[in-house]
Motif scaffolding. Structure first.
Motif, PDB file in Angstrom:
ATOM      1  N   ARG A  32       0.889  -1.146  -0.196  1.00  0.00           N
ATOM      2  CA  ARG A  32       0.009  -0.131  -0.031  1.00  0.00           C
ATOM      3  C   ARG A  32       0.922   1.585  -0.123  1.00  0.00           C
ATOM      4  NH1 ARG A  32      -1.942   0.066   5.370  1.00  0.00           N
ATOM      5  NH2 ARG A  32       0.116   0.737   5.712  1.00  0.00           N
ATOM      6  N   ASP A  33       1.922   1.302   1.077  1.00  0.00           N
ATOM      7  CA  ASP A  33       2.891   2.399   1.473  1.00  0.00           C
ATOM      8  C   ASP A  33       3.706   2.427  -0.290  1.00  0.00           C
ATOM      9  OD1 ASP A  33       1.269   2.712   3.867  1.00  0.00           O
ATOM     10  OD2 ASP A  33       2.966   2.417   4.674  1.00  0.00           O
ATOM     11  N   LYS A  35       3.000   1.395  -3.290  1.00  0.00           N
ATOM     12  CA  LYS A  35       1.793   2.453  -4.198  1.00  0.00           C
ATOM     13  C   LYS A  35       2.003   3.723  -4.551  1.00  0.00           C
ATOM     14  CE  LYS A  35       0.138  -1.940  -6.268  1.00  0.00           C
ATOM     15  NZ  LYS A  35      -1.362  -2.360  -6.018  1.00  0.00           N
ATOM     16  N   ARG A  36       1.714   4.150  -3.035  1.00  0.00           N
ATOM     17  CA  ARG A  36       1.401   5.743  -3.153  1.00  0.00           C
ATOM     18  C   ARG A  36       2.471   5.571  -3.453  1.00  0.00           C
ATOM     19  NH1 ARG A  36      -0.390   5.028   2.940  1.00  0.00           N
ATOM     20  NH2 ARG A  36      -2.795   5.101   1.087  1.00  0.00           N
ATOM     21  N   HIS A  37       3.200   6.091  -2.820  1.00  0.00           N
ATOM     22  CA  HIS A  37       4.385   6.827  -2.912  1.00  0.00           C
ATOM     23  C   HIS A  37       4.838   6.732  -4.489  1.00  0.00           C
ATOM     24  CE1 HIS A  37       8.185   8.405  -1.803  1.00  0.00           C
ATOM     25  NE2 HIS A  37       8.924   7.541  -2.837  1.00  0.00           N
ATOM     26  N   ALA A  39       3.568   5.846  -6.446  1.00  0.00           N
ATOM     27  CA  ALA A  39       2.723   6.693  -7.642  1.00  0.00           C
ATOM     28  C   ALA A  39       2.348   8.492  -7.578  1.00  0.00           C
ATOM     29  CB  ALA A  39       0.891   6.695  -7.008  1.00  0.00           C
ATOM     30  N   ARG A  40       2.353   9.086  -6.316  1.00  0.00           N
ATOM     31  CA  ARG A  40       3.218  10.046  -5.980  1.00  0.00           C
ATOM     32  C   ARG A  40       4.067  11.057  -7.683  1.00  0.00           C
ATOM     33  NH1 ARG A  40       2.529  10.299  -0.779  1.00  0.00           N
ATOM     34  NH2 ARG A  40       0.228   9.537  -0.051  1.00  0.00           N
ATOM     35  N   GLN A  87     -11.526   7.563  -8.962  1.00  0.00           N
ATOM     36  CA  GLN A  87      -9.829   7.817  -8.462  1.00  0.00           C
ATOM     37  C   GLN A  87      -9.186   8.885  -9.335  1.00  0.00           C
ATOM     38  OE1 GLN A  87      -6.915   4.537  -8.528  1.00  0.00           O
ATOM     39  NE2 GLN A  87      -6.547   4.512  -6.591  1.00  0.00           N
ATOM     40  N   ARG A  90      -5.074   6.598 -11.898  1.00  0.00           N
ATOM     41  CA  ARG A  90      -4.717   5.080 -11.093  1.00  0.00           C
ATOM     42  C   ARG A  90      -3.292   4.626 -12.205  1.00  0.00           C
ATOM     43  NH1 ARG A  90      -7.969   0.314 -10.641  1.00  0.00           N
ATOM     44  NH2 ARG A  90      -7.190   0.294  -8.142  1.00  0.00           N
TER      45      ARG A  90
END
Length: 155
Positions: A32-33, A35-37, A39-40, A87, A90
């Motif tokens: 999760r972390d 992908k979040r990082h 992606a940003r 979203q 993605r």
């Protein structure tokens, strides 16, 4: 909380191995972390490539030759994928299949599989020549575009 990162980044996907060092931080938390990082970072890098194409925010964008039109195309694609998923953008698909590594043999098989991926995808004919892989580092110690720390199986 990761050590090492045997990696192969190909146009359609990414393979990597991590070592989690905290019992209260599991593989799904890391996914999760991550992908979040990333992606940003990808969105910011593409936006930077559009605004200032001569100096992208991330070295990997520069190495890949990202320019304004390619960055605009990718952002449009990621925005459309995000719209479908309710979203803004993605980047990553939800179909991960993380596997826990419990033996030295499985660890070595995974590293070989990861490093063979660019050859299997017919991007290169020699694992160690692909710049978006850690194969050269593991065979010669030569750093690639994705910096890593040496990793070995920890029982």
């Amino acid at each position: 909380h990761r050590h090492g990162l045997p990696t192969a980044l190909v146009p359609s996907h990414l393979h990597y191995i991590v070592h989690l060092t905290r019992a209260d931080y599991g593989i799904s938390d890391m996914q999760r972390d991550f992908k979040r990082h990333t992606a940003r970072q990808i969105i910011e890098g593409l936006e930077s490539s559009i605004e200032k194409p001569a100096s992208p925010a991330l070295p990997i964008f520069d190495a890949a030759g990202f320019r304004r039109e390619a960055a605009k195309e990718l952002l449009t694609h990621f925005r459309e994928a995000g719209r479908i998923a309710n979203q803004t953008y993605r980047i990553w698909l939800p179909d991960d299949e993380p596997e826990m590594v419990f033996t030295q043999k499985f660890f070595e098989q995974k590293i070989l599989y990861i490093h063979a991926n660019p050859v299997e995808a017919k991007i290169t004919t020699v694992n160690e020549e692909y710049p978006y892989s850690s194969a050269a580092f593991y065979s010669t110690g030569k750093e690639g575009l994705i910096p890593i720390s040496p990793m070995r199986f920890l029982e």
